[in-house]
Every structure is written in structure tokens, then in C-alpha cells.
Scaffold this motif. Structure first.
Motif, short mmCIF file in Angstrom:
data_model
loop_
_atom_site.label_atom_id
_atom_site.label_comp_id
_atom_site.label_asym_id
_atom_site.label_seq_id
_atom_site.Cartn_x
_atom_site.Cartn_y
_atom_site.Cartn_z
N SER A 141 0.82 -1.22 0.00
CA SER A 141 0.00 0.00 0.00
C SER A 141 0.85 1.27 0.00
N GLU A 142 0.21 2.35 -0.42
CA GLU A 142 0.86 3.67 -0.44
C GLU A 142 1.19 4.12 0.99
N GLU A 143 0.37 3.72 1.94
CA GLU A 143 0.62 4.11 3.34
C GLU A 143 1.92 3.49 3.84
N ALA A 179 4.79 5.25 2.14
CA ALA A 179 5.03 6.61 2.66
C ALA A 179 5.88 6.54 3.93
N LEU A 206 2.82 -3.82 -4.61
CA LEU A 206 2.55 -2.44 -5.03
C LEU A 206 3.36 -2.11 -6.29
#
Ligand code: C2E
Ligand code: MG
Ligand code: MG
Ligand code: MG
Length: 282
Positions: A241-243, A246, A260
Motif C-alpha cells: 500500500s501507499e501508506e 510513505a 505495489l
């Protein structure tokens, strides 16, 4: 009553055991056949440079595709191969196939990609590992610098001095060494001090809940900081995931791997993506 139950339980267990033993034997024979019948294939999953976003390598992951049946994941047959010793010829096949593929990608004009190959405990402890690696590099004409071997902490538990010797010999060949599933084995920081390791791969179990598990965030951040301090590369596995991404970006993790970016797929299905995500030629 208790006695009767006890006996039944006993019988139940022995039956269950012999069924399991029998299934294992069948599996072993099938696997032996699979190796000779070329039912094994490698999938490849990209390793991405965090700073540039370019692909810097791929990890080879073995699969078993019995004709007309569902694909068998490595978690189902690697342990059996390991127990029966089949892992030695199987592992040799994996290494040769992966090195051939890496060579083929060089010849096809792709920018340099490191080929990461998993080793198993028994393979690591086999006496002719270093010779086998050297022979396969020569045979496939792959420069050693293009090969990375993935080891696990459990390999070093016994025979520490012997492990260091093997790793030093591998380093002398010029291959890279990474510790896979870092943090899940019997980690001893002594390894990091004494072993000629180049990279840590943070296990996906610490990455999975990064978005909301405080402990995992602390663990991942600490491994990254430690790797930095020790001048080791650090990669996070299992990024979905992008979370998660990040957070890892904020911690300055060096390399990324996970769905991803790309799932593991056969070489032919990865080539276009590799070209698109390669370091541009200058
Ligand atoms: P590993 O070396 O830690 O490989 C990473 C595993 O995570 C692979 O599972 C990969 O498909 C999976 N993965 C990658 N990205 C993601 C993601 O974003 N999410 C999730 N949930 N999973 C992700 P795979 O292919 O099933 O392999 C499992 C394990 O089997 C490997 O873990 C490795 O320990 C072993 N293995 C695979 N191929 C070989 C081999 O050729 N030789 C040996 N000795 N072991 C192998
Ligand atoms: Mg691995
Ligand atoms: Mg792993
Ligand atoms: Mg692993």
C-alpha cells in the motif's frame, strides 16, 4: 473410560502420523519427478531503488506447476525438499536457471539488474556450495557482481566460524549477500558485526501492518537506522500500500519490493515492465 479414550487418542495420532508420512513420501516422489520433468519454473519480482524509482534487481522465486493442476507455492514444497535433501539438486537448478535469465537480460540490452536467489539451510551447509556457485557463474557467463544470494539468520545458528568462512569465500567470488526475513530468526547482532553482509531485507511481517501498528513502525524504523549506521543496504519486503510506502520513504529505506510495484511473474511477462523501469541509458 479415560484409558479407552487414551488408547483411541493414541490410535488416532498414529493414523494421522502415518497418513502424513505417506503424503510426504508421495510428495517427495512427485517432487523428484517434477525436477526431472521440468515442472518447476521461476517467477521474478522486481527490487526497486527508493531514490530513483528504477528497478535495480529481481528476486527469483520458484514455483511448481504440475500439468493440469494448480500451481504449488514454495512454502508447500521447499520444506519437504529441505528435509529429503532434494533441495540440493533443486537449488542448483534454481541458481542455474536464474543466472541464465540474468545473462539473457544483459544480452537483451537491459540495464544491469541484480539477480537475487534464495538459498536454503541445507544448501548453505553443503560442502560444495562455493564451488557450485563459481561453476554456475562460469557456465552461464554471468559476472558475479550480478548475483545476490539471500540467506537467513537460521543458517548461522550452528557452526558460526564455518559460516563466516563460507560467506567470505562467496564474497571473494564477488557475489552480494543479503539477509532475508531479517528480524524473524534467532537474530544475534554479532552476525552483523562479523559477517560480510551487504543488505538486510526487512521481513514482510513487520511491513504488513505498518500503517497502523506502532510496534511495527518502531521495529522497521530501527532496522533501517541500524542498517544505515552499519553501512548496509536495507530493503522492505511485502509492500502493498501507499501508506506503507510513505512510512518507509520517510524512514529513508533504500529498496522496495512488493505487490505495489509488481507481483512475481514469469520472465517473459516482466520484460516490458523492466525496460520501462530501467535506469535510462546515457
Ligand atoms: P522470501 O524469500 O521472503 O520471498 C518473498 C515472498 O513474499 C515470496 O513468496 C513473494 O511472492 C512474497 N511477496 C512479495 N511481495 C509481496 C507482497 O506485497 N505481499 C505479500 N503478501 N507477499 C509478497 P513465495 O514466492 O511464496 O516464496 C515464499 C518463500 O519460499 C520465500 O520467501 C523463500 O523463503 C522461499 N523460496 C522461494 N523460492 C525459493 C528458492 O528458489 N529456493 C529456496 N531455498 N527458497 C525459496
Ligand atoms: Mg527471499
Ligand atoms: Mg523474505
Ligand atoms: Mg525467506
Amino acid at each position: 473410560q479415560a484409558k479407552k479414550e487414551g488408547r483411541n487418542t493414541y490410535r488416532y495420532h498414529t493414523e494421522a502420523l502415518s497418513v502424513a508420512a505417506n503424503e510426504r513420501l508421495i510428495m517427495e516422489n512427485r517432487l523428484r519427478y517434477a525436477l526431472s520433468a521440468e515442472e518447476l519454473i521461476l517467477h521474478y519480482q522486481p527490487l526497486v531503488d527508493a531514490r530513483t524509482g528504477y528497478v535495480v534487481g529481481v528476486e527469483a522465486l520458484v514455483r511448481w506447476q504440475p500439468p493440469g493442476k494448480a500451481m504449488v507455492p514454495p512454502g508447500k514444497f521447499i520444506p519437504i525438499a529441505e528435509e529429503t535433501g532434494l533441495i540440493v539438486p533443486l537449488g542448483e537448478w534454481v541458481l542455474r536457471t536464474a543466472c541464465k535469465q540474468a545473462r539473457a537480460w544483459i544480452d537483451a540490452g537491459l540495464s544491469p539488474l541484480v539477480m537475487a536467489v534464495n538459498l536454503s539451510v541445507r544448501q548453505f551447509q553443503s560442502e560444495n556450495l562455493v564451488g557450485m556457485v563459481q561453476r554456475i557463474l562460469e557456465e552461464t557467463q554471468l559476472p558475479a557482481d550480478y548475483l545476490e544470494l539471500e540467506l537467513t539468520e537460521s543458517m548461522f545458528m550452528e557452526h558460526v566460524e564455518q559460516s563466516i568462512e563460507t560467506l567470505n569465500k562467496l564474497k571473494t567470488l564477488g557475489v552480494h549477500l543479503a539477509i532475508d526475513d531479517f528480524g524473524t530468526g534467532y537474530s544475534s547482532l554479532i552476525y552483523l558485526k562479523r559477517f560480510p553482509i551487504d543488505k538486510l531485507k526487512i521481513d514482510q511481517r513487520f511491513v504488513r501492518d505498518l500503517a497502523d501498528d506502532h510496534n511495527d513502525r518502531e521495529i522497521a524504523a530501527t532496522i533501517i537506522a541500524m542498517a544505515r549506521g552499519l553501512k548496509l543496504g536495507v530493503l522492505a519486503e511485502g509492500i502493498e500500500s501507499e501508506e506503507q510506502l510513505a512510512f518507509l520513504r520517510q524512514q529513508d529505506c533504500d529498496y522496495y519490493q512488493g505487490y505495489l510495484f509488481h507481483r512475481p511473474v514469469p520472465a517473459i511477462e516482466l520484460e516490458a515492465w523492466l525496460r520501462e523501469h530501467s535506469v535510462p541509458n546515457r
